[in-house]
Design a protein around this motif. Structure first.
Motif, mmCIF file in Angstrom:
data_model
loop_
_atom_site.group_PDB
_atom_site.id
_atom_site.type_symbol
_atom_site.label_atom_id
_atom_site.label_comp_id
_atom_site.label_asym_id
_atom_site.label_seq_id
_atom_site.Cartn_x
_atom_site.Cartn_y
_atom_site.Cartn_z
ATOM 1 N N ARG A 175 65.182 34.939 6.281
ATOM 2 C CA ARG A 175 66.127 33.998 5.648
ATOM 3 C C ARG A 175 65.461 33.230 4.518
ATOM 4 O O ARG A 175 66.054 33.018 3.459
ATOM 5 C CB ARG A 175 66.681 33.030 6.690
ATOM 6 C CG ARG A 175 67.703 33.636 7.597
ATOM 7 C CD ARG A 175 68.343 32.575 8.499
ATOM 8 N NE ARG A 175 69.110 33.207 9.538
ATOM 9 C CZ ARG A 175 68.814 33.152 10.842
ATOM 10 N NH1 ARG A 175 67.765 32.448 11.262
ATOM 11 N NH2 ARG A 175 69.559 33.769 11.728
ATOM 12 N N LEU A 176 64.224 32.789 4.736
ATOM 13 C CA LEU A 176 63.493 32.066 3.690
ATOM 14 C C LEU A 176 63.240 32.959 2.480
ATOM 15 O O LEU A 176 63.343 32.516 1.337
ATOM 16 C CB LEU A 176 62.162 31.537 4.237
ATOM 17 C CG LEU A 176 62.250 30.393 5.240
ATOM 18 C CD1 LEU A 176 60.893 30.140 5.888
ATOM 19 C CD2 LEU A 176 62.767 29.135 4.571
ATOM 20 N N VAL A 177 62.910 34.218 2.725
ATOM 21 C CA VAL A 177 62.662 35.163 1.633
ATOM 22 C C VAL A 177 63.952 35.426 0.864
ATOM 23 O O VAL A 177 63.990 35.346 -0.365
ATOM 24 C CB VAL A 177 62.058 36.478 2.175
ATOM 25 C CG1 VAL A 177 62.066 37.567 1.109
ATOM 26 C CG2 VAL A 177 60.636 36.236 2.678
ATOM 27 N N HIS A 178 65.025 35.724 1.576
ATOM 28 C CA HIS A 178 66.296 36.054 0.914
ATOM 29 C C HIS A 178 66.899 34.859 0.179
ATOM 30 O O HIS A 178 67.579 35.036 -0.832
ATOM 31 C CB HIS A 178 67.292 36.630 1.913
ATOM 32 C CG HIS A 178 66.943 38.023 2.358
ATOM 33 N ND1 HIS A 178 66.946 39.102 1.507
ATOM 34 C CD2 HIS A 178 66.555 38.497 3.557
ATOM 35 C CE1 HIS A 178 66.588 40.181 2.161
ATOM 36 N NE2 HIS A 178 66.336 39.841 3.416
ATOM 37 N N SER A 179 66.646 33.652 0.663
ATOM 38 C CA SER A 179 67.183 32.460 -0.003
ATOM 39 C C SER A 179 66.337 32.055 -1.210
ATOM 40 O O SER A 179 66.742 31.207 -1.988
ATOM 41 C CB SER A 179 67.250 31.294 0.986
ATOM 42 O OG SER A 179 65.943 30.858 1.321
ATOM 43 N N GLY A 180 65.145 32.644 -1.331
ATOM 44 C CA GLY A 180 64.285 32.313 -2.452
ATOM 45 C C GLY A 180 63.324 31.166 -2.182
ATOM 46 O O GLY A 180 62.552 30.787 -3.056
ATOM 47 N N HIS A 181 63.358 30.602 -0.987
ATOM 48 C CA HIS A 181 62.456 29.496 -0.665
ATOM 49 C C HIS A 181 61.019 29.969 -0.466
ATOM 50 O O HIS A 181 60.079 29.202 -0.652
ATOM 51 C CB HIS A 181 62.927 28.767 0.594
ATOM 52 C CG HIS A 181 64.126 27.922 0.368
ATOM 53 N ND1 HIS A 181 65.391 28.337 0.685
ATOM 54 C CD2 HIS A 181 64.262 26.694 -0.180
ATOM 55 C CE1 HIS A 181 66.245 27.388 0.354
ATOM 56 N NE2 HIS A 181 65.586 26.375 -0.179
ATOM 57 N N LEU A 182 60.863 31.223 -0.063
ATOM 58 C CA LEU A 182 59.537 31.786 0.158
ATOM 59 C C LEU A 182 59.428 33.067 -0.668
ATOM 60 O O LEU A 182 60.125 34.040 -0.389
ATOM 61 C CB LEU A 182 59.326 32.082 1.647
ATOM 62 C CG LEU A 182 57.940 32.524 2.078
ATOM 63 C CD1 LEU A 182 56.915 31.432 1.776
ATOM 64 C CD2 LEU A 182 57.931 32.831 3.564
ATOM 65 N N PRO A 183 58.584 33.075 -1.697
ATOM 66 C CA PRO A 183 58.467 34.257 -2.547
ATOM 67 C C PRO A 183 57.874 35.439 -1.781
ATOM 68 O O PRO A 183 57.011 35.258 -0.921
ATOM 69 C CB PRO A 183 57.525 33.824 -3.668
ATOM 70 C CG PRO A 183 57.117 32.436 -3.395
ATOM 71 C CD PRO A 183 57.734 31.987 -2.129
ATOM 72 N N ALA A 184 58.354 36.628 -2.101
ATOM 73 C CA ALA A 184 57.845 37.841 -1.467
ATOM 74 C C ALA A 184 58.061 39.017 -2.403
ATOM 75 O O ALA A 184 58.901 38.961 -3.298
ATOM 76 C CB ALA A 184 58.556 38.081 -0.141
ATOM 77 N N ILE A 185 57.282 40.058 -2.169
ATOM 78 C CA ILE A 185 57.495 41.295 -2.917
ATOM 79 C C ILE A 185 57.924 42.369 -1.924
ATOM 80 O O ILE A 185 57.619 42.282 -0.734
ATOM 81 C CB ILE A 185 56.224 41.748 -3.678
ATOM 82 C CG1 ILE A 185 55.071 41.985 -2.707
ATOM 83 C CG2 ILE A 185 55.841 40.735 -4.736
ATOM 84 C CD1 ILE A 185 53.914 42.717 -3.343
ATOM 85 N N ARG A 186 58.643 43.326 -2.423
ATOM 86 C CA ARG A 186 59.115 44.410 -1.575
ATOM 87 C C ARG A 186 58.149 45.581 -1.688
ATOM 88 O O ARG A 186 57.809 46.010 -2.781
ATOM 89 C CB ARG A 186 60.509 44.828 -2.005
ATOM 90 C CG ARG A 186 61.151 45.741 -1.025
ATOM 91 C CD ARG A 186 62.641 45.593 -1.060
ATOM 92 N NE ARG A 186 63.100 46.163 0.194
ATOM 93 C CZ ARG A 186 64.178 45.815 0.803
ATOM 94 N NH1 ARG A 186 64.927 44.893 0.275
ATOM 95 N NH2 ARG A 186 64.517 46.373 1.929
#
Length: 63
Positions: A22-33
């Motif tokens: 949820r944090l990744v999808h909301s943009g609160h936690l940056p991530a790479i795929r």
């Protein structure tokens, strides 16, 4: 630069993997795929936790 899996992030934060997603999808936690999974830069996790601790991250879930 070190990258963490969603499971590793969840373990560090002591939350469920779904919370991390949820944090990744909301943009609160940056991530790479990477393929079909996400990797979170370790530095981004530390910045998120520091911001949460100091209250500098805005959240719509808080009153």
């Amino acid at each position: 630069m070190a990258f963490l899996t969603v499971a590793e992030v969840a373990s560090v934060m002591r939350v469920s993997k779904m919370t991390v997603y949820r944090l990744v999808h909301s943009g609160h936690l940056p991530a790479i795929r990477v393929g079909r999974s996400f990797r979170v830069p370790e530095q981004a996790l530390h910045q998120y936790l520091y911001g949460s601790y100091t209250g500098s991250i805005e959240s719509t879930d808080r009153p």
